[in-house]
Write an enzyme that holds these catalytic residues in place. Structure first.
Site, PDB file in Angstrom:
ATOM      1  N   ASP A  67     -18.238   2.469  14.787  1.00 15.94           N
ATOM      2  CA  ASP A  67     -18.518   3.844  15.215  1.00 15.94           C
ATOM      3  C   ASP A  67     -19.357   3.881  16.490  1.00 15.94           C
ATOM      4  O   ASP A  67     -19.866   2.857  16.948  1.00 15.94           O
ATOM      5  CB  ASP A  67     -19.218   4.626  14.086  1.00 15.94           C
ATOM      6  CG  ASP A  67     -20.325   3.817  13.402  1.00 15.94           C
ATOM      7  OD1 ASP A  67     -20.867   2.896  14.031  1.00 15.94           O
ATOM      8  OD2 ASP A  67     -20.634   4.113  12.238  1.00 15.94           O
ATOM      9  N   ASN A 136     -26.736   8.076   1.651  1.00 14.39           N
ATOM     10  CA  ASN A 136     -25.848   9.086   1.063  1.00 14.39           C
ATOM     11  C   ASN A 136     -24.463   8.515   0.742  1.00 14.39           C
ATOM     12  O   ASN A 136     -23.548   9.256   0.436  1.00 14.39           O
ATOM     13  CB  ASN A 136     -25.725  10.299   1.994  1.00 14.39           C
ATOM     14  CG  ASN A 136     -25.054   9.947   3.323  1.00 14.39           C
ATOM     15  OD1 ASN A 136     -24.665   8.796   3.561  1.00 14.39           O
ATOM     16  ND2 ASN A 136     -24.896  10.936   4.189  1.00 14.39           N
ATOM     17  N   HIS A 138     -22.512   6.820   2.871  1.00 17.93           N
ATOM     18  CA  HIS A 138     -21.557   6.722   3.972  1.00 17.93           C
ATOM     19  C   HIS A 138     -21.290   5.269   4.334  1.00 17.93           C
ATOM     20  O   HIS A 138     -22.141   4.398   4.169  1.00 17.93           O
ATOM     21  CB  HIS A 138     -21.958   7.586   5.180  1.00 17.93           C
ATOM     22  CG  HIS A 138     -23.093   7.083   6.003  1.00 17.93           C
ATOM     23  ND1 HIS A 138     -23.867   7.914   6.772  1.00 17.93           N
ATOM     24  CD2 HIS A 138     -23.608   5.843   6.205  1.00 17.93           C
ATOM     25  CE1 HIS A 138     -24.787   7.202   7.403  1.00 17.93           C
ATOM     26  NE2 HIS A 138     -24.648   5.943   7.079  1.00 17.93           N
ATOM     27  N   GLU A 143     -19.177  10.575   6.293  1.00 17.01           N
ATOM     28  CA  GLU A 143     -20.164  11.256   5.472  1.00 17.01           C
ATOM     29  C   GLU A 143     -19.512  11.779   4.187  1.00 17.01           C
ATOM     30  O   GLU A 143     -18.286  11.895   4.109  1.00 17.01           O
ATOM     31  CB  GLU A 143     -20.768  12.433   6.258  1.00 17.01           C
ATOM     32  CG  GLU A 143     -21.408  12.047   7.601  1.00 17.01           C
ATOM     33  CD  GLU A 143     -22.767  11.355   7.463  1.00 17.01           C
ATOM     34  OE1 GLU A 143     -23.015  10.697   6.436  1.00 17.01           O
ATOM     35  OE2 GLU A 143     -23.576  11.456   8.415  1.00 17.01           O
TER      36      GLU A 143
HETATM   37  P1  PGA Z   1     -29.064   0.835   8.246  1.00 17.92           P
HETATM   38  O1  PGA Z   1     -27.828   1.816   8.286  1.00 17.92           O
HETATM   39  O2  PGA Z   1     -28.498  -0.554   8.307  1.00 17.92           O
HETATM   40  O3  PGA Z   1     -29.840   1.171   9.487  1.00 17.92           O
HETATM   41  O4  PGA Z   1     -29.792   1.102   6.985  1.00 17.92           O
HETATM   42  C1  PGA Z   1     -26.773   1.605   7.404  1.00 17.92           C
HETATM   43  C2  PGA Z   1     -25.828   2.791   7.489  1.00 17.92           C
HETATM   44  O5  PGA Z   1     -26.295   3.923   7.666  1.00 17.92           O
HETATM   45  O6  PGA Z   1     -24.624   2.573   7.347  1.00 17.92           O
END
Ligand code: PGA
Length: 243
Positions: A67, A136, A138, A143
């Site tokens: 992304d 959450n 994702h 999302e």
């Molecule tokens: P993080 O993000 O590795 O910074 O915890 C993971 C994500 O949001 O997919």
């Protein structure tokens, strides 16, 4: 799902790097799906070490990132383009032409999504996709509520995601409100998935991913239906699962 227990963050990073190195040793022109965020930083350090100390070469490897934020150009230090070059690509022998991230600064964002999806297919699909998980549920920036059928698309970021990522920006107001992300369908088409998870704050999400219902309300739950998923998690992240 295969779950590998790591003692700590460093061991999680080393075990994930080992998987990627094995893949490249088996197929030098592998297509890797890469992720950003805090979780893979240690993995990228280990990959750079494997390149420098063990002569692992990335010259035939192609990469696709999950992304990119909409509206940030490549020079912006918060862009995932900058993150990937700064933390990985500038330190290994990968060919710049074989590095792919969605262009979140494209004039026509929908056209950019179509181009990206097509480029993944033209490269023969992703051999190993690295994933993190959001609080959450994702994966990528898919999302809760994103249809499982989506391919690369534009997404409105959840307020909770913007807040979670605000730590990388000067203020929450600077966090973009949209991103381009591989869709769930895109992710599910990768041949192998490695999900890395660290820390007790992710324990509940990991438990839901493994034991919860498969639902678009918790996007990572779809991974229960993928044939080749390995979760590499440290002890803290596994604390809800081992209860
Ligand atoms: P993080 O993000 O590795 O910074 O915890 C993971 C994500 O949001 O997919």
């Amino acid at each position: 799902m295969n779950i590998i227990r790591a003692e700590n963050y460093k061991e999680m990073s080393q075990l994930a790097a080992k998987k990627l190195v094995e893949q490249i040793n088996e197929k030098s022109d592998s297509v890797l799906g890469l992720a950003t965020g805090s979780t893979p930083e240690g993995l990228y350090e280990e990959i750079i070490k494997a390149h420098k100390e063990d002569n692992i070469s990335f010259k035939d490897v192609t990469t696709f990132n999950l992304d990119e934020y909409v509206g940030l150009n490549k020079d912006n230090h918060q862009s995932y383009y900058y993150y990937m070059h700064h933390l990985l690509f500038n330190h290994i022998d990968i060919n710049g032409g074989q590095v792919n991230l969605p262009n979140g600064d494209a004039h026509d964002l929908q056209e950019e999504c179509n181009r990206y999806e097509k480029a993944i297919k033209q490269a023969g699909g992703v051999d190993i996709q690295i994933l993190g998980i959001g609080l959450n549920g994702h994966i990528g920036f898919n999302e809760p509520g994103t249809p499982f059928s989506m391919q690369t698309h534009i997404i409105d970021l959840d307020e909770s995601t913007r807040q979670a990522n605000a730590r990388f920006f000067d203020s929450i107001d600077d966090v973009p409100s949209q991103a381009i992300t591989m869709g769930i369908d895109t992710i599910m088409q990768s041949k192998q998935i490695i999900l890395i998870v660290s820390g007790s704050q992710k324990a509940e999400a990991l438990e839901k991913l493994v034991n919860g219902p498969v639902t678009e309300d918790f996007p990572a739950s779809i991974l229960q239906q993928h044939a080749n998923v390995t979760i590499i998690a440290n002890r803290d992240a596994l604390s809800e699962l081992s209860k």
